[in-house]
Scaffold this motif. Structure first.
Motif, PDB file in Angstrom:
ATOM      1  N   ILE A   7      -8.339   2.692  13.681  1.00 32.85           N
ATOM      2  CA  ILE A   7      -9.084   3.091  14.710  1.00 32.85           C
ATOM      3  C   ILE A   7      -9.264   4.738  14.490  1.00 32.85           C
ATOM      4  N   ASP A   8     -10.724   5.178  14.669  1.00 34.39           N
ATOM      5  CA  ASP A   8     -10.762   6.596  14.627  1.00 34.39           C
ATOM      6  C   ASP A   8     -10.248   7.225  16.047  1.00 34.39           C
ATOM      7  N   MET A   9      -9.416   8.122  15.834  1.00 28.60           N
ATOM      8  CA  MET A   9      -8.773   8.456  17.336  1.00 28.60           C
ATOM      9  C   MET A   9      -9.742   9.558  17.825  1.00 28.60           C
ATOM     10  N   GLN A  10     -10.444  10.271  17.031  1.00 25.42           N
ATOM     11  CA  GLN A  10     -11.535  11.076  17.561  1.00 25.42           C
ATOM     12  C   GLN A  10     -12.642  10.276  18.498  1.00 25.42           C
ATOM     13  N   ALA A  11     -13.214   9.022  17.716  1.00 23.41           N
ATOM     14  CA  ALA A  11     -14.181   8.375  18.244  1.00 23.41           C
ATOM     15  C   ALA A  11     -13.553   7.613  19.470  1.00 23.41           C
ATOM     16  N   LEU A  12     -12.304   7.384  19.370  1.00 23.66           N
ATOM     17  CA  LEU A  12     -11.494   6.704  20.919  1.00 23.66           C
ATOM     18  C   LEU A  12     -11.738   7.682  22.017  1.00 23.66           C
ATOM     19  N   ARG A  13     -11.286   8.958  21.458  1.00 23.04           N
ATOM     20  CA  ARG A  13     -11.334   9.998  22.568  1.00 23.04           C
ATOM     21  C   ARG A  13     -12.589  10.163  23.206  1.00 23.04           C
ATOM     22  N   ILE A  14     -13.945  10.126  22.103  1.00 15.81           N
ATOM     23  CA  ILE A  14     -15.157  10.372  23.031  1.00 15.81           C
ATOM     24  C   ILE A  14     -15.351   9.225  23.718  1.00 15.81           C
ATOM     25  N   PHE A  15     -15.232   8.060  23.327  1.00 15.34           N
ATOM     26  CA  PHE A  15     -15.528   6.802  24.194  1.00 15.34           C
ATOM     27  C   PHE A  15     -14.693   6.927  25.320  1.00 15.34           C
ATOM     28  N   ARG A  30     -18.660  17.688  28.709  1.00  9.81           N
ATOM     29  CA  ARG A  30     -17.295  17.665  28.918  1.00  9.81           C
ATOM     30  C   ARG A  30     -16.441  18.312  27.638  1.00  9.81           C
ATOM     31  N   LEU A  31     -17.018  17.470  26.652  1.00 13.81           N
ATOM     32  CA  LEU A  31     -16.375  17.664  25.287  1.00 13.81           C
ATOM     33  C   LEU A  31     -16.664  18.823  24.302  1.00 13.81           C
ATOM     34  N   VAL A  38     -21.960  11.878  20.791  1.00 14.20           N
ATOM     35  CA  VAL A  38     -21.379  10.879  21.429  1.00 14.20           C
ATOM     36  C   VAL A  38     -22.008   9.352  21.284  1.00 14.20           C
ATOM     37  N   SER A  39     -23.087   9.181  21.252  1.00 16.97           N
ATOM     38  CA  SER A  39     -23.439   7.859  20.922  1.00 16.97           C
ATOM     39  C   SER A  39     -23.319   7.344  19.510  1.00 16.97           C
ATOM     40  N   GLN A  40     -23.078   8.459  18.311  1.00 14.89           N
ATOM     41  CA  GLN A  40     -22.789   7.848  17.166  1.00 14.89           C
ATOM     42  C   GLN A  40     -21.163   7.437  17.141  1.00 14.89           C
ATOM     43  N   SER A  41     -20.573   8.006  17.992  1.00 13.07           N
ATOM     44  CA  SER A  41     -18.913   7.914  18.072  1.00 13.07           C
ATOM     45  C   SER A  41     -18.837   6.433  18.561  1.00 13.07           C
ATOM     46  N   VAL A  42     -19.447   6.201  19.692  1.00 13.56           N
ATOM     47  CA  VAL A  42     -19.603   4.844  20.383  1.00 13.56           C
ATOM     48  C   VAL A  42     -19.860   3.597  19.429  1.00 13.56           C
ATOM     49  N   ARG A  43     -21.017   4.057  18.864  1.00 12.27           N
ATOM     50  CA  ARG A  43     -21.477   3.129  17.835  1.00 12.27           C
ATOM     51  C   ARG A  43     -20.462   2.692  16.758  1.00 12.27           C
ATOM     52  N   ASN A  48     -16.593  -1.082  14.367  1.00 15.34           N
ATOM     53  CA  ASN A  48     -15.323  -1.359  13.964  1.00 15.34           C
ATOM     54  C   ASN A  48     -14.903  -2.727  14.618  1.00 15.34           C
ATOM     55  N   PHE A  49     -15.026  -2.706  15.915  1.00 12.75           N
ATOM     56  CA  PHE A  49     -14.643  -3.922  16.704  1.00 12.75           C
ATOM     57  C   PHE A  49     -15.556  -5.346  16.396  1.00 12.75           C
ATOM     58  N   GLY A  50     -16.820  -4.897  16.325  1.00 16.78           N
ATOM     59  CA  GLY A  50     -17.773  -5.784  15.804  1.00 16.78           C
ATOM     60  C   GLY A  50     -18.189  -6.666  17.386  1.00 16.78           C
ATOM     61  N   THR A  51     -18.276  -5.602  18.256  1.00 13.33           N
ATOM     62  CA  THR A  51     -18.619  -6.121  19.499  1.00 13.33           C
ATOM     63  C   THR A  51     -19.305  -4.818  20.361  1.00 13.33           C
ATOM     64  N   PRO A  52     -20.148  -4.915  21.404  1.00 15.23           N
ATOM     65  CA  PRO A  52     -20.693  -3.982  22.170  1.00 15.23           C
ATOM     66  C   PRO A  52     -19.611  -3.472  23.245  1.00 15.23           C
ATOM     67  N   LEU A  53     -19.402  -2.113  23.234  1.00  9.48           N
ATOM     68  CA  LEU A  53     -18.381  -1.947  24.384  1.00  9.48           C
ATOM     69  C   LEU A  53     -19.113  -1.276  25.657  1.00  9.48           C
ATOM     70  N   LEU A  54     -20.415  -0.941  25.481  1.00  6.64           N
ATOM     71  CA  LEU A  54     -21.138  -0.419  26.652  1.00  6.64           C
ATOM     72  C   LEU A  54     -22.594  -1.312  26.857  1.00  6.64           C
ATOM     73  N   ASN A  55     -22.776  -1.610  27.985  1.00  5.55           N
ATOM     74  CA  ASN A  55     -24.129  -2.449  28.199  1.00  5.55           C
ATOM     75  C   ASN A  55     -25.126  -1.572  28.809  1.00  5.55           C
ATOM     76  N   ARG A  56     -26.000  -1.027  27.364  1.00  2.00           N
ATOM     77  CA  ARG A  56     -27.069  -0.043  27.681  1.00  2.00           C
ATOM     78  C   ARG A  56     -27.912  -0.624  28.244  1.00  2.00           C
ATOM     79  N   SER A  57     -28.176  -2.002  28.713  1.00  2.00           N
ATOM     80  CA  SER A  57     -29.471  -2.389  29.333  1.00  2.00           C
ATOM     81  C   SER A  57     -29.303  -2.082  30.845  1.00  2.00           C
ATOM     82  N   ALA A  58     -28.034  -1.868  31.249  1.00  2.62           N
ATOM     83  CA  ALA A  58     -27.863  -1.446  32.779  1.00  2.62           C
ATOM     84  C   ALA A  58     -28.101   0.115  32.929  1.00  2.62           C
ATOM     85  N   ARG A  59     -28.616   0.430  34.028  1.00  2.07           N
ATOM     86  CA  ARG A  59     -28.668   1.796  34.372  1.00  2.07           C
ATOM     87  C   ARG A  59     -28.211   2.177  35.765  1.00  2.07           C
ATOM     88  N   PRO A  60     -26.929   2.945  35.902  1.00  2.09           N
ATOM     89  CA  PRO A  60     -26.407   3.445  34.952  1.00  2.09           C
ATOM     90  C   PRO A  60     -25.740   2.525  33.874  1.00  2.09           C
TER      91      PRO A  60
END
Length: 329
Positions: A7-15, A30-31, A38-43, A48-60
């Motif tokens: 796990i990339d710790m910087q990517a985890l911090r950003i997520f 904030r960072l 931010v978007s690249q780190s979440v991706r 890494n996990f092979g699954t979405p972490l954010l539901n981007r179809s929802a607003r917010p």
């Protein structure tokens, strides 16, 4: 294989910053980085996990079930990673990053403060737990504690049991009880006149007292049990009954000591042992250092306090030297 990637710790911090408001723009602000970063780190984490972490179809934005799980566990992981550098640097300077100590009640109440004052100087974080020997032994077996001072040898693989102290049992009775109690017949007469105040039979000390009484043929009715040494001395001071105790336990109940009378019955031939338990090969010389600290406390201020209560009490304690043979369980 994605599951093998670290796990990339910087990517985890950003997520985690993104998950706080479910807003990438706020996380970027904030960072102090761009929203694209931010978007690249979440991706990266999602790949890494092979699954979405954010539901981007929802607003917010909302967290998926996987995102919620990562928030719940990831914050602790990130804290540990952030503290790792400091812990390594402190360890290189001879400072233990953390230490979890267990002390049997009577030792904690009489020697604990002075021991902690010394130990905290060499540790970045110190946790102290007190209690009965069986509970401390279980916590040691579960690796919830690193070092324990208790009244029973612990039979665990890789555990060193160093005998620290032996202390003899003696009898206490209310000040108003007249006859001296110096022999087993005297003890039998005392048991006829007053009920015994027992330590809880579930405690190791309670077991030892029961064995000592059975050995000399005394089995008083079981009417009153207490859990702590200060309570036991207070009950005797209040005229409720008599009891068998040890120097450290008596010192724990020193507030009531003036209202009781000490009786020494050599025929009891009973004593309890106090051990220091530490795992072999862990924390280097910590076990020996703690053993020496505890010995100096017992031999110095504790002996003086006991002598002030009764001149004979220090003589009921025997300190033992550190032996390397204890490293073999």
């Amino acid at each position: 294989m994605s599951e093998m990637r670290p796990i990339d710790m910087q990517a985890l911090r950003i997520f985690l910053a993104t998950a706080r408001d479910c807003n990438m723009s706020k996380a970027a602000e904030r960072l102090g980085i761009t929203q694209s970063a931010v978007s690249q780190s979440v991706r990266l984490l999602e790949d890494n996990f092979g699954t979405p972490l954010l539901n981007r179809s929802a607003r917010p934005l909302t967290l998926t079930a996987a995102g919620v799980a990562l928030v719940n566990r990831g914050a602790t992981l990130l804290d540990q990673a952030m503290n790792l550098r400091g812990a390594v640097i402190e360890a290189s300077k001879g400072i233990k990053p953390s230490l979890r100590v267990g002390l049997v009640d009577s030792f904690a109440a009489t020697c604990g403060t002075q021991l902690v004052q010394q130990l905290i100087r060499g540790t970045a974080q110190l946790s102290v737990r007190s209690g009965l020997t069986p509970n401390l032994a279980e916590a040691l077996a579960r690796r919830e504690l690193d070092l324990v001072i208790s009244t029973r040898s612990v039979d665990l693989d890789g555990m060193a049991n160093h005998l620290l102290l032996s202390e003899r049992f003696f009898v206490i009775a209310p000040k108003g009880y007249g006859p001296a109690c110096r022999s087993v017949p005297d003890l039998v007469e005392l048991a006829k006149q007053l009920p015994i105040v027992r330590f809880n039979v579930q405690s190791h000390l309670g077991e030892q007292v029961e064995r000592a009484l059975r050995r000399v043929g005394i089995n008083p009715a079981r009417r009153l049990e207490v859990e702590t040494a200060d309570t036991l001395t207070a009950m005797v001071a209040g005229g409720i009954g008599w009891a068998i105790t040890t120097p450290l336990c008596f010192l724990q109940g020193a507030r009531s000591a003036a209202a009781v009378r000490q009786h020494f019955v050599p025929e009891l031939h009973a004593e309890r042992s106090i051990f220091l338990h530490v795992r072999q090969g862990e924390y280097g010389e910590l076990g020996r250092e703690t053993f020496d600290l505890a010995s100096s406390i017992l031999d110095g201020p504790i002996r003086k306090e006991l002598k002030a209560l009764h001149p004979s009490l220090p003589g009921l304690m025997q300190l033992h030297a550190w032996t390397e043979s204890a490293e073999k369980v």
